[in-house]
Design a protein around this motif. Structure first.
Motif, short mmCIF file in Angstrom:
data_model
loop_
_atom_site.label_atom_id
_atom_site.label_comp_id
_atom_site.label_asym_id
_atom_site.label_seq_id
_atom_site.Cartn_x
_atom_site.Cartn_y
_atom_site.Cartn_z
N CYS A 1 -21.87 -14.48 7.43
CA CYS A 1 -20.74 -14.31 7.69
C CYS A 1 -20.05 -14.56 6.62
O CYS A 1 -19.39 -13.52 6.14
CB CYS A 1 -19.94 -15.07 8.73
SG CYS A 1 -20.77 -14.70 10.33
N VAL A 2 -20.38 -15.57 5.54
CA VAL A 2 -19.58 -15.56 4.42
C VAL A 2 -19.92 -15.13 3.68
O VAL A 2 -18.68 -14.61 2.94
CB VAL A 2 -19.11 -17.48 3.92
CG1 VAL A 2 -19.00 -17.78 2.40
CG2 VAL A 2 -19.14 -18.25 5.63
N ILE A 3 -21.14 -14.51 2.99
CA ILE A 3 -21.50 -13.93 2.21
C ILE A 3 -20.92 -12.32 1.94
O ILE A 3 -20.72 -11.90 1.00
CB ILE A 3 -23.46 -13.83 1.74
CG1 ILE A 3 -23.78 -15.44 1.48
CG2 ILE A 3 -23.07 -13.29 1.09
CD1 ILE A 3 -24.75 -15.60 1.26
N ALA B 1 -16.91 -8.09 -0.25
CA ALA B 1 -15.53 -7.61 0.23
C ALA B 1 -15.03 -7.54 -0.23
O ALA B 1 -14.00 -6.96 -0.83
CB ALA B 1 -15.72 -7.25 2.04
N PHE B 2 -15.03 -9.53 -0.27
CA PHE B 2 -13.14 -9.49 -1.41
C PHE B 2 -13.27 -9.25 -2.50
O PHE B 2 -12.71 -8.71 -3.57
CB PHE B 2 -13.10 -11.01 -0.80
CG PHE B 2 -11.58 -11.64 -2.00
CD1 PHE B 2 -11.98 -12.18 -3.09
CD2 PHE B 2 -10.60 -11.57 -1.10
CE1 PHE B 2 -10.61 -12.97 -3.19
CE2 PHE B 2 -9.76 -12.58 -1.47
CZ PHE B 2 -9.68 -12.57 -3.16
N HIS C 1 -12.40 -3.28 -7.35
CA HIS C 1 -12.11 -1.83 -7.47
C HIS C 1 -11.15 -1.00 -6.66
O HIS C 1 -10.47 -1.93 -5.41
CB HIS C 1 -13.74 -1.06 -6.87
CG HIS C 1 -13.97 -1.73 -7.18
ND1 HIS C 1 -14.86 -0.98 -8.69
CD2 HIS C 1 -15.59 -2.88 -7.48
CE1 HIS C 1 -15.40 -1.16 -9.38
NE2 HIS C 1 -16.12 -2.97 -9.81
N ASP C 2 -10.97 0.62 -6.13
CA ASP C 2 -10.34 0.91 -5.21
C ASP C 2 -10.31 1.04 -4.16
O ASP C 2 -11.81 1.21 -3.56
CB ASP C 2 -9.82 2.66 -5.88
CG ASP C 2 -8.72 2.44 -4.61
OD1 ASP C 2 -8.75 4.08 -4.94
OD2 ASP C 2 -7.47 2.27 -4.98
N PHE C 3 -9.81 0.81 -2.89
CA PHE C 3 -10.39 1.17 -1.37
C PHE C 3 -10.76 2.03 -0.71
O PHE C 3 -12.43 2.34 -0.67
CB PHE C 3 -8.74 0.83 -0.51
CG PHE C 3 -9.48 0.61 1.16
CD1 PHE C 3 -8.79 1.83 1.66
CD2 PHE C 3 -10.57 -0.21 1.19
CE1 PHE C 3 -9.31 1.78 2.76
CE2 PHE C 3 -10.51 0.15 2.41
CZ PHE C 3 -10.14 0.75 3.66
N HIS D 1 -19.09 1.57 1.82
CA HIS D 1 -19.44 -0.31 1.47
C HIS D 1 -18.76 -1.00 2.15
O HIS D 1 -19.01 -2.08 2.44
CB HIS D 1 -19.57 -0.31 -0.35
CG HIS D 1 -19.70 0.55 -1.22
ND1 HIS D 1 -18.97 1.56 -1.57
CD2 HIS D 1 -21.01 0.73 -1.80
CE1 HIS D 1 -19.54 2.10 -2.28
NE2 HIS D 1 -21.03 1.71 -2.25
N LEU D 2 -17.62 -0.81 2.52
CA LEU D 2 -16.62 -2.12 3.46
C LEU D 2 -17.21 -1.67 4.82
O LEU D 2 -17.73 -3.02 5.27
CB LEU D 2 -15.64 -1.69 3.33
CG LEU D 2 -14.49 -3.21 1.74
CD1 LEU D 2 -13.13 -2.27 1.62
CD2 LEU D 2 -15.15 -3.82 1.50
N LEU D 3 -17.78 -0.90 5.07
CA LEU D 3 -17.98 -0.51 5.86
C LEU D 3 -18.98 -1.74 7.21
O LEU D 3 -19.75 -1.85 7.50
CB LEU D 3 -18.13 0.99 6.74
CG LEU D 3 -18.62 1.79 7.85
CD1 LEU D 3 -17.22 0.94 9.09
CD2 LEU D 3 -18.77 3.16 8.08
N CYS D 4 -20.56 -1.21 5.70
CA CYS D 4 -21.60 -1.70 5.94
C CYS D 4 -21.47 -3.44 5.93
O CYS D 4 -22.10 -3.62 6.89
CB CYS D 4 -22.64 -1.81 4.64
SG CYS D 4 -22.57 1.00 4.72
#
Lengths: 171, 78
Positions: free
Chosen positions: A43-45, A50-51, A57-59, A65-68
């Motif tokens: 969970c943490v990694i 993502a953070f 980088h720009d959202f 990538h964030l969805l994955c």
């Protein structure tokens, strides 16, 4: 003034129970705790990645990538919740006897009642047999703890030794 | 100084928990009704705060009524 802290009583009993069996030569198994830590890191990694990615980088470029990473996080989070709720539960000790013939699995609960009883469930599995035999013991808190909230070694040894004689030594 | 240490017996802990739950629930219901009758949401908040403080005064300190049924523990070994 006596201590009436349920969590502390349970914690002291669990510690004394683990020490008792480890001193008897039982080899403690940390499998359940290791898997729990694995799921926790799972969970943490992704959250840390993502953070970090979003920081540099720009959202709008990172949505896929964030969805994955989010899916990975929720998968591990669900697995962690399932593991803690249904596998670990109130388990405090898993161990194997010195001669490898017996494996034990202990759970304790101490619900808050007017006269609380510590409920110990000991599951014993002999060798490679698929069946386990569960033995239950209910000890009033006042019988094994003193006024300071510390465990009374004499009373504790008496209860656990009688349990061992009736359950484990007979197996 | 047990009022500050907060040690209460198990019977007292169960009673205190019940009083707190009923107190907060009653505060919420009374505050809602008061605010609805007076058409004043600020009155609702004031009533809730006052009743919650009363519930806190009843539940937070270790009053002697929460230490009426002590258990007989084992003797401490020095």
């Amino acid at each position: 003034m006596s201590k009436y802290n349920i969590q502390e009583f349970k914690s002291n009993f669990d510690t004394a129970f683990i020490e008792f069996f480890n001193k008897k030569g039982y080899k403690q198994s940390y499998f359940v705790d290791n898997i729990r830590f694995l799921f926790g890191f799972g969970c943490v990694i992704p959250a840390a990645i993502a953070f970090g990615l979003e920081h540099f980088h720009d959202f709008s470029k990172l949505k896929e990538h964030l969805l994955c990473l989010l899916l990975v996080y929720f998968t591990f989070s669900g697995l962690l919740t399932w593991w803690i709720s249904f596998v670990k539960r109130n388990r405090i000790y898993m161990g194997t006897s010195p001669d490898q013939k017996l494996s034990i699995d202990a759970e304790t609960t101490l619900p808050l009642k007017h006269n609380p009883h510590l409920d110990l469930t000991l599951r014993i599995k002999r060798g490679k047999q698929p069946t386990t035999i569960a033995h239950k013991l209910s000890i009033p808190v006042a019988d094994i703890f003193d006024q300071e909230g510390q465990i009374s070694q004499d009373a504790f040894s008496k209860h656990i030794s009688s349990l061992c004689r009736s359950c484990i030594d007979k197996e | 100084m047990n009022y500050l240490e907060g040690k209460i017996d198990f019977h007292g802990q169960i009673r205190c928990s019940k009083y707190m739950n009923y107190g907060i629930l009653t505060s919420g219901v009374a505050a809602y009704i008061a605010g609805w009758l007076a058409h004043d949401s600020f009155l609702s908040i004031k009533v809730f705060l006052i009743l919650s403080i009363i519930a806190g005064i009843i539940c937070i300190p270790a009053w002697p009524m929460y230490n009426r049924k002590p258990l007989q523990f084992q003797k401490t070994k020095n």
